[in-house]
Design a protein around this motif. Structure first.
Motif: not given
Lengths: 374, 404
Positions: A355, A367, B127-129, B133, B203, B205, B209, B211, B215, B218-219, B222-223
């Motif tokens: 990871s 990106s 966004n529902i996500l 969390t 990301l 610039r 955004r 999304d 993203i 979430i990443i 997970s880390i």
């Protein structure tokens, strides 16, 4: 057809694949065979000679030559013979599971046109973890020897989670009139969060039974423990063939899923059936790999976008080929490098290294893309 | 002639005015009807919350599986109600009623603020996500907790004694030392959000955004998750009886076992009340922000400033709850969905409604956890309920776009 200066020739319209990744893969495979800190004193030449002996013995055994009779004598003369064989099996399983995870991720992402729609978000990773820990919880003493049951539990729990995700996404889409990936992602995220909480709870319960069980679960899920016995390798190969076959046959048609549903239908491709087939194959691939090699689900999310960025295109045949190569290379490399990094007297778990290694690449690739899926 | 012409014109105008007036009146009547309906809904929700609070304070503490006999239960409940009544009227606190009340107030605050922050995130990012969390706040909290466990928990016998001290001598320890874990968690949450938003800015610039944000969140989660399991693995391998493992793990399960003291309640309230006030005061502008960046900009809103402000306020709110109560998932996911069904998408209504509903739900879940003696694993229960409700809502509502 492309006209070149000098010699004019008709180019084949099929995708061209570079041999370069396969060469790198071979190099990395050899590297992982030769270097590992866990067996000190073993030099690469010895590993190679051991492998050569193994091959010769196998051939002799098959052809009933006299060399096969005194094989124990020959093996006793070789240092580190069994270590080498174990290392070979380990590297082989690692290679295969890296390939399978990334192939599964590539199929999912191509079908759903979204890099987040990868097996680990849709609940496969969580399902496999949940299956493993349930299995350990139910059979605390005999767990490690029961291979079929382990596969069964992991497949069932991953199947349930993914099934709920798909069904809910499908039902939500049916109400609106068309299939929406975002719905499915939301359901998947919700379901996998729930699954991970249950897994965490079961870890508490597992510790109450026996701490060693918890340790072995952690070793399985973090990719320290790898299934390397012959039976599990054969099962792995069988499942991989079963699921890779349809994907290879459908490789042209899967490109059509990138189109809108109506467009694909007008071109004579049934996206619904194709999606079902692709999903089944991808899920089987991912689950098999995760059972064999621990929770590497993050590879399936991160590698295909990077490959898509490097290829500058979303041709499924190319993506599949390069994803498989890249996944195997990354997993092999991570595993052999992790065995050299020691933290607190123990080798670093591969899960963490993956990871940390892959996600920056993924973020970079994301990106550089203008839209989410390009 | 000329006058006539003007008169006819006027008449025509008046006629057209009257017809539009009728429509406007109708629309206004409709609006007031809806408004009244919304008001009524709010009153009902508030009444339900008060009722549930009363029941769980006066009734549910006495319930346990061992003494499940109706007459005994009635007697216990009566005594508890008397104690509660005495405590409220200031006649005196006996039998630990002040701790129970404090804990329930904290549950109410936690539920309300988690639901409110979920509603704000979902509305602003459309966004529902988007929830605490997914944006990495919770995993940042667990990172802070891990750092606390590794850096500040010493395994010497003196510090082990510290936790067994009685309440009187505990209050002599300075505030920072007493709540060091909470403050570390708070710090972790802030750092996590700064990291996630920073990466999103890189990301996009310079633009955020939604999304990209999700993203990245979430990443990041997970880390942090793999880091957490790594630390646990090492600790267990070295010494299975290490108390730090419990510190790390109890955080992920959420619970109100440590939060029953009045000073903790005041600390939490001091953080949370300004945040809620701030959110309520910008509720109208959040409606504009939910229209989209460009629309909001043309309506004279400083989009970047407001979005950052809202993220900051929301983060403070969520982080305080995580710091004191651990991770409690899914409240911020499901409550806004249901609240939007009930009172519509406008924040001036949505925020109070989701706060009331969130508080009620968390209280009910705590009571159920009390019944089945799983109060140390609140996250399991909220997740189970939340995932079921979420999936059903998605299927019945017809997807994310409709569920919004």
């Amino acid at each position: 057809m492309r006209i070149r200066t000098g010699n004019q020739r008709i180019q084949k319209t099929g995708a061209r694949f570079s041999v370069f990744p396969v060469l790198i893969l071979l190099a990395v495979f050899l590297f992982s065979l030769c270097f590992k800190v866990s067996e000190p004193g073993m030099i690469p030449v010895q590993a190679m000679s051991n492998l050569w002996t193994a091959v010769r013995l196998k051939i002799a055994e098959l052809l009933h030559q006299p060399m096969a009779l005194d094989r124990f004598e020959i093996i006793r003369e070789q240092d580190f013979y069994y270590e080498t064989i174990r290392r070979l099996k380990n590297s082989f399983v690692t290679l295969l599971s890296g390939a399978a995870v990334c192939a599964g991720g590539a199929v999912f992402q191509t079908m759903f046109r979204n890099p987040l729609a990868s097996p680990n978000i849709l609940g496969i990773s969580t399902g496999v973890n949940l299956g493993t820990i349930l299995f350990l919880y139910l059979f605390p003493t005999t767990a490690m020897g029961m291979l079929e049951q382990r596969y069964l539990y992991c497949f069932i729990s991953a199947g349930i989670l993914v099934g709920i995700t798909m069904l809910a996404g499908w039902a939500a889409g049916r109400k609106l009139g068309n299939f929406s990936v975002m719905d499915m992602l939301v359901v998947g995220a919700v379901i996998s969060q729930f699954g991970s909480v249950v897994t965490m709870y079961l870890q508490f319960r597992l510790e109450e039974i026996d701490v060693n069980l918890l340790t072995s679960y952690q070793e399985i899920s973090m990719g320290i423990y790898v299934l390397t016995d012959t039976k599990s390798i054969l099962t792995f190969l069988l499942l991989m063939t079963v699921s890779m076959g349809p994907m290879y046959l459908l490789r042209y048609r899967l490109n059509a899923t990138v189109l809108e549903d109506m467009d694909a239908r007008s071109m004579g491709v049934s996206t619904h059936r194709l999606r079902t087939a692709g999903m089944l194959c991808g899920a089987v691939l991912a689950v098999t790999a995760l059972v064999a090699c621990g929770d590497m689900g993050i590879l399936s999310m991160a590698v295909p976008p990077v490959v898509r960025y490097l290829c500058r295109g979303a041709d499924f045949r190319k993506i599949l080929y390069y994803s498989i190569c890249a996944g195997s290379i990354l997993l092999l490399l991570a595993r052999s490098l992790c065995s050299m990094i020691f933290v607190a007297g123990m080798a670093l778990p591969v899960n963490f290294a993956i990871s940390v290694l892959v996600l920056p690449l993924f973020v970079f690739a994301m990106s550089r893309q203008r839209s989410v899926y390009a | 002639m000329r006058n006539d012409h003007i008169r006819t014109d006027k008449i025509q105008i008046r006629r057209s005015e009257t017809s539009s007036d009728v429509e406007r009146l109708k629309a206004e009547r409709e609006k007031t009807r809806k408004f009244k309906k919304g008001n009524r809904m709010m009153v009902v929700l508030g009444a339900v919350l008060i009722l549930v609070f009363f029941f769980s304070t006066a009734l549910f503490v006495t319930v346990s599986r061992e003494h499940f006999h109706p007459a005994y239960l009635m007697e216990l409940s009566r005594a508890q109600m008397m104690r509660f009544f005495n405590f409220i009227t200031g006649a005196g606190a006996e039998g630990g009623i002040q701790f129970i009340t404090c804990r329930n107030v904290m549950i109410v605050m936690a539920g309300a603020c988690l639901a409110a922050s979920g509603a704000v995130y979902q509305g602003v990012f459309k966004n529902i996500l988007a929830s605490p969390t997914t944006l990495g706040v919770m995993s940042g909290g667990s990172l802070g907790n891990i750092l606390y466990a590794l850096l500040f928990v010493s395994l010497s016998p003196v510090s082990a004694k510290l936790s067994d001290l009685s309440a009187s001598s505990l209050s002599e320890i300075p505030l920072l030392d007493r709540n060091l874990q909470s403050f570390m968690v708070l710090l972790g949450c802030f750092m996590a959000v700064l990291t996630v938003v920073g990466i999103t800015l890189i990301l996009g610039r310079g633009r955020i955004r939604s999304d990209h944000l999700i993203i990245t969140g979430i990443i990041f989660s997970s880390i942090i998750g793999s880091f957490s399991s790594l630390v646990q693995y090492y600790l267990i391998e070295r010494n299975p009886a290490d108390p730090r493992i419990d510190i790390i793990r109890s955080m992920t399960m959420g619970g109100f076992g440590n939060t029953y003291k009045p000073d903790q309640m005041m600390l939490m309230l001091g953080f949370l009340a300004p945040c809620v006030c701030a959110l309520m005061s910008v509720a109208g502008r959040m409606d504009i922000l939910a229209l989209g960046d460009e629309q909001a900009a043309t309506m004279g809103l400083n989009v970047v400033f407001f979005r950052n402000l809202i993220i900051a306020v929301n983060t403070v709110m969520t982080a305080v709850i995580i710091a004191f109560c651990g991770q409690i998932g899914f409240i911020g996911f499901i409550i806004p969905l249901a609240a939007r069904r009930l009172v519509g998408p406008r924040f001036r209504r949505l925020l109070p409604a989701s706060m009331l509903m969130g508080a009620t739900l968390l209280l009910i879940i705590y009571d159920i956890a009390h019944l089945i003696s799983m109060t140390a694993y609140m996250n399991v229960l909220t997740s189970a309920l939340g995932s079921i409700v979420m999936v059903i809502a998605l299927i019945r509502g017809g997807g994310v776009s409709r569920a919004d």
